[in-house]
Design a protein around this motif. Structure first.
Motif, PDB file in Angstrom:
ATOM      1  N   GLN A  79       0.865  -1.250   0.121  1.00 45.04           N
ATOM      2  CA  GLN A  79      -0.115   0.246  -0.248  1.00 45.04           C
ATOM      3  C   GLN A  79       0.881   1.289   0.127  1.00 45.04           C
ATOM      4  O   GLN A  79       1.861   1.326   0.897  1.00 45.04           O
ATOM      5  CB  GLN A  79      -0.856  -0.095   1.290  1.00 45.04           C
ATOM      6  N   GLN A 105       2.426   4.862   0.753  1.00 44.14           N
ATOM      7  CA  GLN A 105       2.228   5.918   1.687  1.00 44.14           C
ATOM      8  C   GLN A 105       2.861   7.068   1.235  1.00 44.14           C
ATOM      9  O   GLN A 105       4.232   7.018   0.554  1.00 44.14           O
ATOM     10  CB  GLN A 105       3.022   5.420   2.943  1.00 44.14           C
ATOM     11  N   SER A 140      -4.360   7.549  -4.375  1.00 48.10           N
ATOM     12  CA  SER A 140      -4.099   7.800  -2.812  1.00 48.10           C
ATOM     13  C   SER A 140      -3.615   9.479  -2.469  1.00 48.10           C
ATOM     14  O   SER A 140      -2.693   9.801  -3.485  1.00 48.10           O
ATOM     15  CB  SER A 140      -2.782   6.933  -2.703  1.00 48.10           C
TER      16      SER A 140
END
Length: 124
Positions: free
Chosen positions: A1, A3, A113
């Motif tokens: 994922q 960041q 994101s």
């Protein structure tokens, strides 16, 4: 994922400069396009600048010639150098990543994101 951890931002007089930095971790297809979008009060998200996995860069017309995006692969950090800042550049700036590629991918960053954002205020 993926960041994203951003630093920089703040207040500056018109004509001044700031540099935003964004450390990216968790590289995958979802980080094919990385960069910044911004949102001013009562306005829509606006893609600002991007760099894709092939190194292609793209900029919104309103920042071309004033902002420069770059990437340092040795420390996984994105940079947005913002020169000749104007009051209309005042906004919350978000570092973001999305799976698309191409020099126009900055248009889509708000759908990917993102970090929590940093405020940039340009005083007239």
């Amino acid at each position: 994922q993926v960041q994203l951890v951003q630093s920089g931002g703040g207040s500056v007089q018109a004509g001044g400069f700031l540099r935003l930095s964004c450390v990216v971790s968790g590289y995958s297809y979802s980080t094919n396009c990385m960069g910044w979008f911004r949102q001013a009060p009562d306005k829509e998200h606006q893609g600002v600048a991007s760099i894709d996995s092939y190194g292609a860069t793209g900029y919104a017309d309103s920042v071309k010639g004033r902002f420069t995006i770059s990437k340092d692969n040795t420390n996984n950090t994105l940079y947005l150098q913002m020169n000749d800042l104007q009051p209309e550049d005042t906004a919350m700036y978000y570092c973001a990543a999305i799976s698309v590629t191409g020099n126009g991918c900055y248009r889509f960053l708000s759908g990917g994101s993102r970090d929590q954002g940093t405020q940039v205020t340009v005083l007239s």
